[in-house]
Design a protein around this motif. Sequence first.
Motif, PDB file in Angstrom:
ATOM      1  N   ILE A  96       0.845  -1.206   0.000  1.00 21.28           N
ATOM      2  CA  ILE A  96       0.000   0.000   0.000  1.00 21.28           C
ATOM      3  C   ILE A  96       0.875   1.248   0.000  1.00 21.28           C
ATOM      4  O   ILE A  96       0.666   2.168  -0.796  1.00 21.28           O
ATOM      5  CB  ILE A  96      -0.953  -0.006   1.212  1.00 21.28           C
ATOM      6  N   MET A 100       1.110   3.907  -3.142  1.00 26.44           N
ATOM      7  CA  MET A 100       0.695   5.300  -2.940  1.00 26.44           C
ATOM      8  C   MET A 100       1.812   6.263  -3.327  1.00 26.44           C
ATOM      9  O   MET A 100       1.579   7.269  -3.997  1.00 26.44           O
ATOM     10  CB  MET A 100       0.290   5.531  -1.483  1.00 26.44           C
ATOM     11  N   HIS A 150      -9.835   6.011  -2.639  1.00 24.25           N
ATOM     12  CA  HIS A 150      -8.565   6.678  -2.359  1.00 24.25           C
ATOM     13  C   HIS A 150      -8.738   7.759  -1.289  1.00 24.25           C
ATOM     14  O   HIS A 150      -7.782   8.205  -0.683  1.00 24.25           O
ATOM     15  CB  HIS A 150      -8.010   7.275  -3.651  1.00 24.25           C
ATOM     16  N   TYR A 179      -4.661  -0.590  -4.124  1.00 30.36           N
ATOM     17  CA  TYR A 179      -3.595   0.360  -4.461  1.00 30.36           C
ATOM     18  C   TYR A 179      -2.644  -0.173  -5.527  1.00 30.36           C
ATOM     19  O   TYR A 179      -2.115   0.604  -6.323  1.00 30.36           O
ATOM     20  CB  TYR A 179      -2.840   0.817  -3.207  1.00 30.36           C
ATOM     21  N   ARG A 182      -4.620   0.454  -8.581  1.00 26.40           N
ATOM     22  CA  ARG A 182      -4.629   1.901  -8.843  1.00 26.40           C
ATOM     23  C   ARG A 182      -3.302   2.342  -9.449  1.00 26.40           C
ATOM     24  O   ARG A 182      -3.272   3.154 -10.371  1.00 26.40           O
ATOM     25  CB  ARG A 182      -4.902   2.651  -7.537  1.00 26.40           C
TER      26      ARG A 182
END
Length: 199
Positions: A96, A100, A150, A179, A182
């Motif tokens: 994660i 990010m 998010h 994530y 993403r």
Amino acid sequence: FSLLFISKLTIWPGILLLAIYALSDAVDGNIARATKNVTYHGKFLDGVLGIIIEGSYCFWLGLGLYRDSAHSYVGGLLIGFEPYNRILLIWAGIAIMAAMIYSSKIEGTYDKYLIQKQRKKGFFQENLTKNIQYSVYRKYWWYLLFINLHGFNLQLIILASCAVLNRVHLFLFFFAIYYLFRLLTIIIFYLHRSQKNLY
């Protein structure tokens, strides 16, 4: 760091501190805009603190769950992975955090080069309080879900719900998958966008 000491403090002080951060993060930008006090320094601090706190809390949570010998907030983990379940909590937190940070870096790099190109061509207009861009996909439920997951406040609500149900590990595993997906989506999106806007 209170999430690191779940076995001694429980998970709730960490969730409370994250809630206080989320509230102050929501308020500070609105106050700056209302008082017409928006600055580059303020935007920089807001972004950096966001990346540090929002980007690392899942790592500390995973590490705290790993260290919690009582397994207070972890129900039945992944069946078939029993010997590795606890270490998977740390890896989920790392995934994660890394996804990010890389997502933010890709978005920031694209914006930097787009601004450089616009300045070079003479049509860059600086605006500290620019409007949020709209997507052609905003009418689709899956896009709204993808964007809103998010959002830190929604994550905090999901985390608190998982804590009440003693299923915090599911929170980590779900958001690790989210994530990483993403990040892949951002890579594809900005590669396509850069071919269109940066040539």
